[in-house]
Scaffold this active site. Structure first.
Site, mmCIF file in Angstrom:
data_model
loop_
_atom_site.group_PDB
_atom_site.id
_atom_site.type_symbol
_atom_site.label_atom_id
_atom_site.label_comp_id
_atom_site.label_asym_id
_atom_site.label_seq_id
_atom_site.Cartn_x
_atom_site.Cartn_y
_atom_site.Cartn_z
ATOM 1 N N GLY A 100 -1.810 4.316 -1.251
ATOM 2 C CA GLY A 100 -0.835 4.903 -2.160
ATOM 3 C C GLY A 100 0.444 4.096 -2.211
ATOM 4 O O GLY A 100 1.099 4.004 -3.255
ATOM 5 N N ASP A 101 0.796 3.494 -1.091
ATOM 6 C CA ASP A 101 2.046 2.733 -1.016
ATOM 7 C C ASP A 101 2.073 1.556 -1.978
ATOM 8 O O ASP A 101 3.102 1.276 -2.593
ATOM 9 C CB ASP A 101 2.265 2.220 0.411
ATOM 10 C CG ASP A 101 2.790 3.294 1.339
ATOM 11 O OD1 ASP A 101 3.829 3.885 1.024
ATOM 12 O OD2 ASP A 101 2.163 3.559 2.379
#
Length: 401
Positions: A174-175
């Site tokens: 997600g980062d």
């Protein structure tokens, strides 16, 4: 553009774990001068990520290599007034300041937008949080596993079916998309500055990006849609958009959206031309109504050949499918290397993952290995105008290392 679009752009990376510093990495790929601000001693806690339980063993700090490439390290203890004065001096000449510290920590350390904006009216102050900067969760710690993956509904949705446990995320999944959104916000603010001459405060967060990633189904819910129960792979509603296991244990996924036209071709590739005339599967509606039967047939057929054989057959007939990749594939992926998805470090044979933006005529810098803690402290201080005596005094106080 030999030195990159952002040659001469000065960026202060005062962030950790992972999205915010990764956005700074993308800026550095296009030539920005990025100074990594990290605490003395062990430095950025992200340096320790590969030592956490469950991460692969390596002689290289693979996490730091990716997120901190091209950067210079300045070790500052921002709890000390002398260190903050150094930071303020750098901010006065910077173009971008990046942080992902929670609002209350920024306030405590004197690095909020209000603290810094008056030092430089052209500064782009870019802040990243887990759950946004307003409301009762503004100071709540967030990682992509909880604020992006779990909160957005993705963790619940991306699993085999409703009866299996929710799917865990993998490191940084997600980062890194969030980093691209953050990069976009920063670049948009830089464009705005070209028009107005003034800096601004830009922000994004893990939660917002998670819901955006899940936007199709989130919007469906917002629009009052009624959802059907998710079924396991063996009971999927469409056999030609399903995934299948090959003889060698590898998987592929079919994506035949133009089903009416491609159905006969697929049947022929599978050596099952008889399926085209089979009364059970003549029309698309028939195939969907009997998808469970068709999936069982497909399972048997795909189990008869290795993935490499199926790739040759399906590619050779223009059918849309994807290989379910594994990490072992990546280092030797010719398509990734030819398209610079993977690039080599400067003066090294090791590959690294390139940022996923490519602009004709805008050369990226060849990735440089990441810095040790405080490796460039003296160099940065000298460039900022500090003399040797003052540098030694800062070191003696512990403000700089």
């Amino acid at each position: 553009m030999e030195k990159g679009i952002f040659d001469g752009l000065k960026v202060l990376d005062c962030a950790s774990f992972i999205a915010a510093p990764a956005a700074a990495t993308v800026l550095s790929d296009f030539g920005a001068d990025v100074i990594k601000i990290e605490p003395p001693g062990a430095g950025d806690p992200y340096r320790n990520l590969p030592n956490l339980p469950g991460y692969p063993a390596s002689e290289h700090n693979f996490a730091w290599m990716l997120e901190a490439r091209n950067k210079k390290s300045l070790a500052l203890d921002l709890t000390k007034p002398e260190a903050r004065e150094v930071l303020y001096k750098l901010v006065a000449e910077a173009d971008v300041f990046i942080t992902n510290m929670p609002p209350q920590v920024r306030q405590k350390l004197g690095i909020t937008h209000d603290h810094l904006a008056h030092l430089n009216d052209r500064l782009i102050y870019a802040s990243f949080t887990g759950y946004g900067e307003k409301g009762e969760e503004a100071n709540k710690p967030g990682f992509d596993s909880n604020a992006y993956w779990a909160r957005s509904g993705l963790m619940d949705l991306v699993r085999a079916d409703e009866d299996t446990t929710p799917a865990r995320s993998v490191a940084g999944m997600g980062d890194h998309p969030c980093a691209m959104a953050f990069y976009g916000a920063i670049v948009t603010a830089l464009f705005q500055r070209e028009k107005t001459g003034k800096g601004s405060h830009v922000s994004t967060n893990l939660m917002a990006n998670g819901v955006w990633a899940n936007g199709v189904l989130a919007q469906a819910k917002l629009a009052g849609a009624k959802f059907k129960k998710r079924k396991p792979r063996e009971e999927a509603l469409n056999a030609v958009t399903n995934h299948y296991k090959c003889r060698d244990g590898r998987w592929l996924i079919l994506s035949l959206l133009n089903e009416d036209r491609q159905w006969p071709t697929l049947a022929r590739c599978m050596g099952r031309e008889d399926l085209v005339a089979d009364a059970r599967f003549v029309t698309k509606a028939d195939r969907h109504a009997r998808s469970v039967e068709l999936i069982k047939i497909f399972d048997e057929v795909f189990a008869g050949k290795d993935l490499a054989e199926w790739r040759k057959i399906l590619d050779g007939n223009g059918l849309v499918f994807g290989v379910v990749g594994i990490l072992d594939d990546i280092p030797n992926d010719k398509q990734m290397i030819e398209n610079e998805v993977l690039v080599r470090f400067e003066n090294d044979t090791m590959l690294t993952v390139n940022s996923p933006i490519f602009i004709d005529g805008a050369k990226k810098v060849q990735p440089r290995k990441p810095p040790e803690v405080g490796e460039h402290s003296d160099e940065i201080l000298r460039q900022a105008g500090y003399d040797e005596a003052t540098i030694q005094k800062l070191r003696a106080s512990g403000a700089v290392a």
